[in-house]
Design a protein around this motif. Structure first.
Motif, mmCIF file in Angstrom:
data_model
loop_
_atom_site.group_PDB
_atom_site.id
_atom_site.type_symbol
_atom_site.label_atom_id
_atom_site.label_comp_id
_atom_site.label_asym_id
_atom_site.label_seq_id
_atom_site.Cartn_x
_atom_site.Cartn_y
_atom_site.Cartn_z
ATOM 1 N N LEU A 5 8.243 4.052 10.891
ATOM 2 C CA LEU A 5 8.040 3.093 9.944
ATOM 3 C C LEU A 5 8.660 3.275 8.785
ATOM 4 N N PHE A 6 9.077 2.058 8.104
ATOM 5 C CA PHE A 6 10.130 2.161 6.761
ATOM 6 C C PHE A 6 9.007 1.243 5.763
ATOM 7 N N SER A 7 9.155 1.838 4.342
ATOM 8 C CA SER A 7 8.234 0.946 3.336
ATOM 9 C C SER A 7 9.113 1.134 1.999
ATOM 10 N N TRP A 8 9.333 0.291 1.458
ATOM 11 C CA TRP A 8 9.770 0.495 -0.017
ATOM 12 C C TRP A 8 8.414 0.698 -0.922
ATOM 13 N N VAL A 9 8.579 1.852 -1.858
ATOM 14 C CA VAL A 9 7.170 1.964 -2.556
ATOM 15 C C VAL A 9 6.721 0.770 -3.460
ATOM 16 N N SER A 10 7.522 -0.127 -3.769
ATOM 17 C CA SER A 10 7.212 -1.168 -4.456
ATOM 18 C C SER A 10 6.476 -2.324 -3.509
ATOM 19 N N ASP A 11 6.315 -2.161 -2.302
ATOM 20 C CA ASP A 11 5.478 -2.934 -1.332
ATOM 21 C C ASP A 11 3.974 -2.798 -1.754
ATOM 22 N N GLU A 12 3.343 -3.915 -1.539
ATOM 23 C CA GLU A 12 1.853 -3.782 -1.641
ATOM 24 C C GLU A 12 0.906 -2.830 -0.918
ATOM 25 N N SER A 13 1.569 -2.294 0.096
ATOM 26 C CA SER A 13 0.845 -1.162 0.709
ATOM 27 C C SER A 13 0.569 0.094 -0.039
ATOM 28 N N TRP A 14 1.452 0.162 -1.150
ATOM 29 C CA TRP A 14 1.284 1.445 -1.942
ATOM 30 C C TRP A 14 0.454 1.245 -3.010
ATOM 31 N N GLU A 15 -0.422 2.418 -3.285
ATOM 32 C CA GLU A 15 -1.422 2.293 -4.523
ATOM 33 C C GLU A 15 -0.558 3.488 -5.433
ATOM 34 N N ARG A 16 -0.236 2.848 -6.661
ATOM 35 C CA ARG A 16 0.646 3.444 -7.570
ATOM 36 C C ARG A 16 -0.114 3.597 -8.836
ATOM 37 N N GLN A 17 0.038 4.977 -9.489
ATOM 38 C CA GLN A 17 -0.515 5.435 -10.710
ATOM 39 C C GLN A 17 0.531 5.912 -11.759
ATOM 40 N N LEU A 18 1.055 5.249 -12.694
ATOM 41 C CA LEU A 18 2.254 5.534 -13.330
ATOM 42 C C LEU A 18 1.567 6.141 -14.686
ATOM 43 N N ALA A 19 2.318 7.312 -14.958
ATOM 44 C CA ALA A 19 1.949 7.760 -16.125
ATOM 45 C C ALA A 19 2.982 9.064 -16.913
ATOM 46 N N TYR A 20 2.780 9.332 -17.853
ATOM 47 C CA TYR A 20 3.563 10.612 -18.358
ATOM 48 C C TYR A 20 2.607 11.991 -18.032
ATOM 49 N N GLU A 21 3.399 12.934 -17.925
ATOM 50 C CA GLU A 21 2.744 14.189 -17.953
ATOM 51 C C GLU A 21 2.297 14.637 -19.428
ATOM 52 N N PRO A 22 1.348 15.136 -19.695
ATOM 53 C CA PRO A 22 0.751 15.309 -20.989
ATOM 54 C C PRO A 22 1.780 15.890 -22.155
ATOM 55 N N ASN A 23 1.726 15.372 -23.182
ATOM 56 C CA ASN A 23 2.906 15.646 -24.359
ATOM 57 C C ASN A 23 4.162 15.886 -23.930
ATOM 58 N N THR A 24 4.522 14.991 -23.000
ATOM 59 C CA THR A 24 6.232 14.945 -22.778
ATOM 60 C C THR A 24 6.613 13.707 -22.518
ATOM 61 N N LEU A 25 7.902 13.554 -22.149
ATOM 62 C CA LEU A 25 8.394 12.406 -21.932
ATOM 63 C C LEU A 25 9.252 12.607 -20.303
ATOM 64 N N ALA A 26 8.287 13.254 -19.495
ATOM 65 C CA ALA A 26 8.217 13.296 -18.008
ATOM 66 C C ALA A 26 7.401 12.457 -17.323
ATOM 67 N N THR A 27 7.837 11.658 -16.400
ATOM 68 C CA THR A 27 7.126 10.818 -15.484
ATOM 69 C C THR A 27 5.981 11.416 -14.659
ATOM 70 N N GLN A 28 4.617 11.097 -14.532
ATOM 71 C CA GLN A 28 3.714 11.762 -13.407
ATOM 72 C C GLN A 28 3.242 10.613 -12.745
ATOM 73 N N VAL A 29 4.072 10.270 -11.532
ATOM 74 C CA VAL A 29 3.737 9.035 -10.881
ATOM 75 C C VAL A 29 2.950 9.395 -9.501
ATOM 76 N N SER A 30 1.877 8.914 -9.226
ATOM 77 C CA SER A 30 1.301 9.282 -7.931
ATOM 78 C C SER A 30 1.271 7.920 -6.904
ATOM 79 N N LEU A 31 1.715 8.072 -5.667
ATOM 80 C CA LEU A 31 1.860 7.078 -4.916
ATOM 81 C C LEU A 31 1.080 7.572 -3.468
#
Length: 124
Positions: A50-76
């Protein structure tokens, strides 16, 4: 247009939209030429045939930054594929490099193969 997760170092700016697709890539002058021309750079996942783009509706996403940084912390998470991904992105502060790290957790009881696909659509 506002983006959800911009990261940069003054010479390189990369920004992600709410579906965790790269939408902007400015270099060497931030605000001048956008080398994506507004097109999306996709992240895809293949497992168990099976193949899926993470932009598809079947993905739950939480987008944030790691605390006190400019590094992303994304949960998929995708229950259909049985996968959870924690992604981290950063632009190095000295060199003009985008660094991406993906930690994949298999939520299925069986061992499975996982492949990541990075689709880039540069307009240079």
């Amino acid at each position: 247009m506002a983006r959800d997760l911009p990261i940069g170092n003054g010479s390189l700016l990369v920004s992600f939209d709410q579906q965790y697709c790269i939408r902007d890539c400015y270099f060497p002058l931030v605000g001048q030429e956008n080398h994506t021309a507004g097109h999306r750079f996709y992240l895809g996942v293949w497992t168990q045939g099976l193949f899926s783009w993470v932009s598809d509706e079947s993905w739950e996403r939480q987008l944030a930054y790691e605390p006190n940084t400019l590094a992303t912390q994304v949960s998929l998470q995708n229950t259909k594929l049985g996968l959870s991904i924690v992604a981290s992105d950063v632009v190095d502060f000295q060199q003009n490099v985008l660094i991406r790290r993906f930690r994949i957790t298999n939520l299925n009881p069986a061992v499975t193969e996982v492949r990541l696909f990075l689709h880039h659509d540069f307009h240079v």
